[in-house]
Write an enzyme that holds these catalytic residues in place. Sequence first.
Site, PDB file in Angstrom:
ATOM      1  N   SER A 255       1.021  -1.090  -0.131  1.00 59.73           N
ATOM      2  CA  SER A 255      -0.057  -0.002  -0.050  1.00 59.73           C
ATOM      3  C   SER A 255       0.852   1.300  -0.016  1.00 59.73           C
ATOM      4  O   SER A 255       1.680   1.503  -0.833  1.00 59.73           O
ATOM      5  CB  SER A 255      -0.766  -0.107   1.123  1.00 59.73           C
ATOM      6  OG  SER A 255      -1.977   1.097   1.191  1.00 59.73           O
ATOM      7  N   ARG A 340     -12.229   7.180   9.179  1.00 61.31           N
ATOM      8  CA  ARG A 340     -11.716   5.677   9.307  1.00 61.31           C
ATOM      9  C   ARG A 340     -12.735   4.732   8.915  1.00 61.31           C
ATOM     10  O   ARG A 340     -12.198   3.395   8.420  1.00 61.31           O
ATOM     11  CB  ARG A 340     -11.477   5.536  10.746  1.00 61.31           C
ATOM     12  CG  ARG A 340     -10.596   4.049  11.127  1.00 61.31           C
ATOM     13  CD  ARG A 340      -9.596   3.702  10.411  1.00 61.31           C
ATOM     14  NE  ARG A 340      -8.848   2.416  11.021  1.00 61.31           N
ATOM     15  CZ  ARG A 340      -7.743   1.868  10.079  1.00 61.31           C
ATOM     16  NH1 ARG A 340      -7.229   2.598   9.150  1.00 61.31           N
ATOM     17  NH2 ARG A 340      -7.278   0.930  10.830  1.00 61.31           N
ATOM     18  N   ASP A 434      -8.444  -6.819  -4.631  1.00 58.43           N
ATOM     19  CA  ASP A 434      -8.474  -5.308  -4.259  1.00 58.43           C
ATOM     20  C   ASP A 434      -9.199  -4.423  -5.041  1.00 58.43           C
ATOM     21  O   ASP A 434      -8.987  -4.344  -6.312  1.00 58.43           O
ATOM     22  CB  ASP A 434      -7.150  -4.975  -4.373  1.00 58.43           C
ATOM     23  CG  ASP A 434      -6.446  -3.747  -3.699  1.00 58.43           C
ATOM     24  OD1 ASP A 434      -7.440  -3.005  -3.428  1.00 58.43           O
ATOM     25  OD2 ASP A 434      -5.398  -3.628  -3.425  1.00 58.43           O
ATOM     26  N   HIS A 463      -7.990  -5.042  -0.232  1.00 56.14           N
ATOM     27  CA  HIS A 463      -6.571  -4.523  -0.131  1.00 56.14           C
ATOM     28  C   HIS A 463      -5.655  -4.837   1.080  1.00 56.14           C
ATOM     29  O   HIS A 463      -4.765  -5.083   0.992  1.00 56.14           O
ATOM     30  CB  HIS A 463      -6.850  -2.995  -0.105  1.00 56.14           C
ATOM     31  CG  HIS A 463      -5.435  -2.116  -0.067  1.00 56.14           C
ATOM     32  ND1 HIS A 463      -4.806  -2.237  -1.102  1.00 56.14           N
ATOM     33  CD2 HIS A 463      -5.198  -1.200   0.832  1.00 56.14           C
ATOM     34  CE1 HIS A 463      -3.755  -1.292  -0.813  1.00 56.14           C
ATOM     35  NE2 HIS A 463      -3.958  -0.786   0.501  1.00 56.14           N
ATOM     36  N   ASP A 464      -6.513  -5.060   2.217  1.00 51.67           N
ATOM     37  CA  ASP A 464      -5.969  -5.673   3.314  1.00 51.67           C
ATOM     38  C   ASP A 464      -5.302  -7.136   3.264  1.00 51.67           C
ATOM     39  O   ASP A 464      -4.839  -7.368   4.405  1.00 51.67           O
ATOM     40  CB  ASP A 464      -6.847  -5.413   4.612  1.00 51.67           C
ATOM     41  CG  ASP A 464      -6.838  -3.961   5.182  1.00 51.67           C
ATOM     42  OD1 ASP A 464      -5.913  -3.414   5.047  1.00 51.67           O
ATOM     43  OD2 ASP A 464      -7.694  -4.001   6.245  1.00 51.67           O
TER      44      ASP A 464
END
Length: 485
Positions: A255, A340, A434, A463-464
Amino acid sequence: MLRSLCQSSRPFLAHQRGVPSIFTGGGNRVFTNGSGIGSDSSMIAANDRLIPLLLDSFVSSTRALSTMIQRCGSSSVAMQPKNSTMIKDMALRSLSSSDTAAGDDRGGMDDEYGEMTADGNTYVHPVPFVLENGDEIQDVQLRYMTYGTLNEKKDNVLVVCHALTGNASLHSWWGDLLGPGLAFDTEKYFIVCSNILGSCYGSTGPASFKNGTKRGEKYGISFPDVSVQDTVRLQLHMLRDDLKVNSIKCVIGGSFGGMQAVEYAAQAGKIDSPFAVDDTQGRAAPFVRSVIPIACGAAHTAWQIAMSEVQRQAIYMDPKWNNGAPSMEDPPRNGLSVARQIGMISYRTPGGYQSKFGRNVREPEPAYGSKAKWEVKSYLEYQGYKFLSRFDPITYLKLTEQMDTHDVGRNRGGTAQALSSVKIPALVLGIDSDILYPIKEQEELAELFPNGELGIIHSDAGHDGFLLEQDQVAAYITEFLGSHD
């Protein structure tokens, strides 16, 4: 629990406590037994201010109090009013549920980070650091940690770069890759991880006092605009000038960390770089010998900038944004919580959310409407409030702006020209699910590197996946490091 997060921990020498030497760098580096927010005074102060906020937000909730009474017994709550730590912690967790909480990491989605601290060593740049835009930062510093031992040639170095809200404590977020015989083999390599310039985990950032002082005025919103190029160039100076590294075997990151890896390649992965070195034959050689960028592209796209911007807009909408003049003492935390939550959606996938939460509610009535207790809502609220214990809004805003500066082709003739002279091996890893940094971008990046190759991580985590699919990531890294000098 929350009180423990606000207590500064004491540094200790690893050998005094029987801690494996892999956590002490060259056999004698100091590593702090983390407190959850680190030993940085500004972070401790920020969390001290956060406790009453959490108490007001959660303990006032009838549901939170009901949950606490059920767990502790009404008499224990009434007879032990001084035990506010327990009450606050339980109030926070009551945003999820009692046992298999949608918002509790044990019952919700896996959390990408462990304990987050500002621990480590500090590099202070000896002269004013001139940024890409011409601004200067006096006495700029980086917090970093090392693992393993630097060899006699000083060339067994791995640099690992963290993502947007990470820190220098590699063991807290890629711990399954770190240790003897693992991908980041501490018996073979000297591993360095630095906190990003502008972050809140020990490096100079908005929460720092101006000009490197320990008192006076903090930067706050006036902190200069830092680019990814700036962050990497400062790290290169730290590695070469302070740690006396002669050559870096590989730079690895996911990332935002992947963007740094790409920038390392552009700045120090070619022989005409200011950081170029001489090899054993006296010929010019790249300072960085290989890179592994993960889950990123050659430049931040409009899609990614838009995702950053909507999170910043959430902060701007908070009344405590104060028309662009927020206070570091009382910043727009509610806006940060929403930001967040937006980020947490973009880091995962529609399928992941559906399989984990579906249309589940914590209570059967009401079945819909503003008072419906959706489990996914509970999860997001929990993640948003939990984030407040380890980050501040101004730092978050500045770091997302820094991430948007990522463009390896800026002032280099475009991305193709910028990487055309980078001949070092590059393994670009992408995650097939992702949606934030789609696999197409990694395919394009791998093509831009003359000696590039593509690897695909299969995951439903989105993505994580670069943090959560550690077995797959480790296998790729181990094979690549073993195949290239």
